[in-house]
Design a protein around this motif. Structure first.
Motif, PDB file in Angstrom:
ATOM      1  N   GLU A  38       0.836  -1.204   0.000  1.00  0.00           N
ATOM      2  CA  GLU A  38       0.000   0.000   0.000  1.00  0.00           C
ATOM      3  C   GLU A  38       0.871   1.255   0.000  1.00  0.00           C
ATOM      4  O   GLU A  38       0.589   2.211  -0.716  1.00  0.00           O
ATOM      5  CB  GLU A  38      -0.911  -0.014   1.231  1.00  0.00           C
ATOM      6  N   ARG A  39       1.955   1.257   0.786  1.00  0.00           N
ATOM      7  CA  ARG A  39       2.859   2.405   0.819  1.00  0.00           C
ATOM      8  C   ARG A  39       3.489   2.644  -0.547  1.00  0.00           C
ATOM      9  O   ARG A  39       3.538   3.778  -1.028  1.00  0.00           O
ATOM     10  CB  ARG A  39       3.954   2.169   1.863  1.00  0.00           C
ATOM     11  N   ASP A  40       3.937   1.580  -1.200  1.00  0.00           N
ATOM     12  CA  ASP A  40       4.542   1.712  -2.528  1.00  0.00           C
ATOM     13  C   ASP A  40       3.530   2.206  -3.556  1.00  0.00           C
ATOM     14  O   ASP A  40       3.862   3.020  -4.419  1.00  0.00           O
ATOM     15  CB  ASP A  40       5.130   0.375  -2.980  1.00  0.00           C
ATOM     16  N   ARG A  41       2.286   1.719  -3.450  1.00  0.00           N
ATOM     17  CA  ARG A  41       1.246   2.169  -4.371  1.00  0.00           C
ATOM     18  C   ARG A  41       0.974   3.659  -4.185  1.00  0.00           C
ATOM     19  O   ARG A  41       0.883   4.417  -5.157  1.00  0.00           O
ATOM     20  CB  ARG A  41      -0.039   1.372  -4.155  1.00  0.00           C
ATOM     21  N   LYS A  42       0.895   4.112  -2.932  1.00  0.00           N
ATOM     22  CA  LYS A  42       0.648   5.533  -2.659  1.00  0.00           C
ATOM     23  C   LYS A  42       1.814   6.395  -3.116  1.00  0.00           C
ATOM     24  O   LYS A  42       1.614   7.495  -3.646  1.00  0.00           O
ATOM     25  CB  LYS A  42       0.379   5.754  -1.178  1.00  0.00           C
ATOM     26  N   ASP A  43       3.034   5.919  -2.911  1.00  0.00           N
ATOM     27  CA  ASP A  43       4.215   6.661  -3.371  1.00  0.00           C
ATOM     28  C   ASP A  43       4.203   6.815  -4.885  1.00  0.00           C
ATOM     29  O   ASP A  43       4.490   7.892  -5.414  1.00  0.00           O
ATOM     30  CB  ASP A  43       5.502   5.965  -2.939  1.00  0.00           C
ATOM     31  N   THR A  48       3.271  10.252  -9.652  1.00  0.00           N
ATOM     32  CA  THR A  48       2.559  10.491 -10.906  1.00  0.00           C
ATOM     33  C   THR A  48       1.814  11.817 -10.859  1.00  0.00           C
ATOM     34  O   THR A  48       1.857  12.596 -11.818  1.00  0.00           O
ATOM     35  CB  THR A  48       1.567   9.340 -11.178  1.00  0.00           C
ATOM     36  N   GLN A  49       1.141  12.088  -9.753  1.00  0.00           N
ATOM     37  CA  GLN A  49       0.405  13.342  -9.633  1.00  0.00           C
ATOM     38  C   GLN A  49       1.349  14.538  -9.649  1.00  0.00           C
ATOM     39  O   GLN A  49       1.053  15.563 -10.264  1.00  0.00           O
ATOM     40  CB  GLN A  49      -0.422  13.346  -8.352  1.00  0.00           C
ATOM     41  N   THR A  50       2.482  14.426  -9.004  1.00  0.00           N
ATOM     42  CA  THR A  50       3.460  15.517  -8.977  1.00  0.00           C
ATOM     43  C   THR A  50       4.001  15.772 -10.377  1.00  0.00           C
ATOM     44  O   THR A  50       4.104  16.924 -10.813  1.00  0.00           O
ATOM     45  CB  THR A  50       4.624  15.187  -8.017  1.00  0.00           C
ATOM     46  N   LEU A  51       4.338  14.708 -11.076  1.00  0.00           N
ATOM     47  CA  LEU A  51       4.854  14.837 -12.426  1.00  0.00           C
ATOM     48  C   LEU A  51       3.819  15.449 -13.355  1.00  0.00           C
ATOM     49  O   LEU A  51       4.119  16.354 -14.143  1.00  0.00           O
ATOM     50  CB  LEU A  51       5.293  13.473 -12.956  1.00  0.00           C
ATOM     51  N   ASP A  52       2.577  14.971 -13.261  1.00  0.00           N
ATOM     52  CA  ASP A  52       1.511  15.520 -14.109  1.00  0.00           C
ATOM     53  C   ASP A  52       1.233  16.981 -13.760  1.00  0.00           C
ATOM     54  O   ASP A  52       0.902  17.781 -14.634  1.00  0.00           O
ATOM     55  CB  ASP A  52       0.225  14.711 -13.942  1.00  0.00           C
ATOM     56  N   GLY A  53       1.395  17.357 -12.514  1.00  0.00           N
ATOM     57  CA  GLY A  53       1.168  18.738 -12.106  1.00  0.00           C
ATOM     58  C   GLY A  53       2.226  19.693 -12.600  1.00  0.00           C
ATOM     59  O   GLY A  53       2.007  20.894 -12.693  1.00  0.00           O
ATOM     60  N   HIS A  54       3.385  19.181 -12.934  1.00  0.00           N
ATOM     61  CA  HIS A  54       4.477  20.026 -13.398  1.00  0.00           C
ATOM     62  C   HIS A  54       4.636  20.048 -14.921  1.00  0.00           C
ATOM     63  O   HIS A  54       5.565  20.659 -15.430  1.00  0.00           O
ATOM     64  CB  HIS A  54       5.813  19.589 -12.768  1.00  0.00           C
ATOM     65  N   LYS A  55       3.742  19.404 -15.611  1.00  0.00           N
ATOM     66  CA  LYS A  55       3.815  19.410 -17.071  1.00  0.00           C
ATOM     67  C   LYS A  55       3.460  20.790 -17.608  1.00  0.00           C
ATOM     68  O   LYS A  55       2.595  21.485 -17.082  1.00  0.00           O
ATOM     69  CB  LYS A  55       2.861  18.371 -17.672  1.00  0.00           C
ATOM     70  N   LEU A  56       4.127  21.167 -18.665  1.00  0.00           N
ATOM     71  CA  LEU A  56       3.866  22.434 -19.323  1.00  0.00           C
ATOM     72  C   LEU A  56       2.964  22.192 -20.519  1.00  0.00           C
ATOM     73  O   LEU A  56       3.090  21.187 -21.209  1.00  0.00           O
ATOM     74  CB  LEU A  56       5.165  23.088 -19.789  1.00  0.00           C
ATOM     75  N   ASP A  57       2.073  23.128 -20.768  1.00  0.00           N
ATOM     76  CA  ASP A  57       1.231  23.032 -21.949  1.00  0.00           C
ATOM     77  C   ASP A  57       2.090  23.374 -23.163  1.00  0.00           C
ATOM     78  O   ASP A  57       2.852  24.330 -23.157  1.00  0.00           O
ATOM     79  CB  ASP A  57       0.049  24.012 -21.875  1.00  0.00           C
TER      80      ASP A  57
END
Length: 60
Positions: A38-43, A48-57
């Motif tokens: 569960e810890r690995d899944r959450k990490d 993924t969310q952090t990476l997607d949040g930093h994507k540039l249009d």
């Protein structure tokens, strides 16, 4: 003279011990607790969310 030994019982005991050693090795190599999974899944989800949040249009 030596003791009489049932060869079938000897083979079964030997094979059972071998399977137990192999199972122990597999538990050490592949076994993880539910909390670790569960810890690995959450990490992974957080990364993924952090990476997607930093994507540039790319629309310029």
């Amino acid at each position: 003279m030596g003791d009489v030994v049932n060869l079938n019982r000897f083979r079964k005991t030997r094979d059972k011990a071998e399977r137990a050693r192999e199972a122990e090795a597999n538990r050490a190599r592949f076994g993880r607790t539910k909390a670790e999974k569960e810890r690995d899944r959450k990490d992974a989800e957080r990364r993924t969310q952090t990476l997607d949040g930093h994507k540039l249009d790319g629309k310029d």
